[in-house]
Design a protein around this motif. Structure first.
Motif, PDB file in Angstrom:
ATOM      1  N   TYR A 179     -10.339 -34.635  35.543  1.00  0.00           N
ATOM      2  CA  TYR A 179      -9.994 -34.310  34.163  1.00  0.00           C
ATOM      3  C   TYR A 179      -9.460 -35.500  33.384  1.00  0.00           C
ATOM      4  CZ  TYR A 179     -10.402 -29.301  35.214  1.00  0.00           C
ATOM      5  OH  TYR A 179     -10.862 -28.070  35.558  1.00  0.00           O
ATOM      6  N   CYS A 235      -5.697 -28.857  31.170  1.00  0.00           N
ATOM      7  CA  CYS A 235      -6.371 -29.203  32.425  1.00  0.00           C
ATOM      8  C   CYS A 235      -5.497 -30.122  33.275  1.00  0.00           C
ATOM      9  CB  CYS A 235      -7.713 -29.876  32.134  1.00  0.00           C
ATOM     10  SG  CYS A 235      -8.955 -28.789  31.416  1.00  0.00           S
ATOM     11  N   ARG A 268      -8.571 -32.643  40.957  1.00  0.00           N
ATOM     12  CA  ARG A 268      -8.759 -32.153  39.588  1.00  0.00           C
ATOM     13  C   ARG A 268      -8.208 -33.133  38.567  1.00  0.00           C
ATOM     14  NH1 ARG A 268      -7.269 -25.712  40.278  1.00  0.00           N
ATOM     15  NH2 ARG A 268      -9.400 -24.988  40.569  1.00  0.00           N
TER      16      ARG A 268
END
Length: 223
Positions: A18, A167, A14
């Motif tokens: 991001y 995020c 992730r």
């Protein structure tokens, strides 16, 4: 242990998805795209008005097959414009280059993949070398504290960029949780005589609320 490694790997993935790759606010591309679409719409509407005027002069009608096609094309671009407009984020205090530098420096140092997986490897080998548990525990606690302070700082200092900082922070919490779960699994498997009252056997962080893994697909589509 497998679940702990999964959280670490999901967090690293992730964070890679991001993390911006250049010092340009990701939302600015939508503003540029909007300018392009507006120009296309303006050209189509101008052409449409000219064709309708010419058709009216020669046939007494203001419609034909080509005019209908231009109308549909214009409507499609107007719908696209609405979608793009909804993605534009207004920044009252533009500080993206500064944020990009802060994120890049931290992720290339404290939160680098090499450092994360080296810490994971040190924890995994505790059963082979249990006398190093104090050193590994201190390293892990220091890493957890630094990541926690960084996550809180970027959210507080760059509140206009919540779409980015939250995020990244969530990704770091994925990794934090995975590493702490792995550490506690390994410590619980060591002989009880290894520990003293100074060793915290329970996690010092709660499991954070994570974004659904299905959101990764949304990120890939956006990128």
């Amino acid at each position: 242990i497998l679940r702990a490694k999964l959280w670490v790997n999901v967090g690293v993935l992730r964070m890679a998805l991001y993390m911006p790759t250049q010092p340009l606010d990701p939302t600015e591309k939508y503003a540029l795209h909007l300018q392009q679409v507006d120009k296309i719409i303006d050209d189509l509407q101008t052409e449409l008005e000219i064709l309708k005027h010419e058709e009216l002069m020669f046939t007494g009608r203001d419609n034909n097959f080509y005019i209908k096609t231009l109308k549909r094309e214009t409507e499609n671009f107007l719908k696209r414009r609405s979608v793009i407009l909804s993605k534009i984020v207004q920044r009252p205090n533009p500080r993206y280059p500064e944020l990009f530098t802060v994120l890049t420096q931290f992720i290339n140092s404290m939160a680098s993949k090499e450092r994360i997986y080296r810490l994971v490897q040190d924890i995994e080998t505790l059963n082979k070398n249990p006398q190093k548990y104090k050193m590994v525990l201190a390293q892990e606690e220091l890493w957890q504290d630094n990541v926690l302070r960084f996550s809180q700082k970027i959210i507080q200092d760059y509140d206009d960029y919540g779409d980015i900082t939250k995020c990244i922070s969530t990704s770091l919490y994925n990794i934090k949780c995975g590493i702490r779960l792995l550490l506690n699994s390994k410590l619980s498997a060591l002989p009880i005589k290894t520990f003293t009252s100074e060793i915290p056997l329970n996690p010092f962080i709660d499991k954070p609320k994570y974004l659904a893994i299905s959101r990764i697909q949304d990120v890939v589509v956006t990128l």
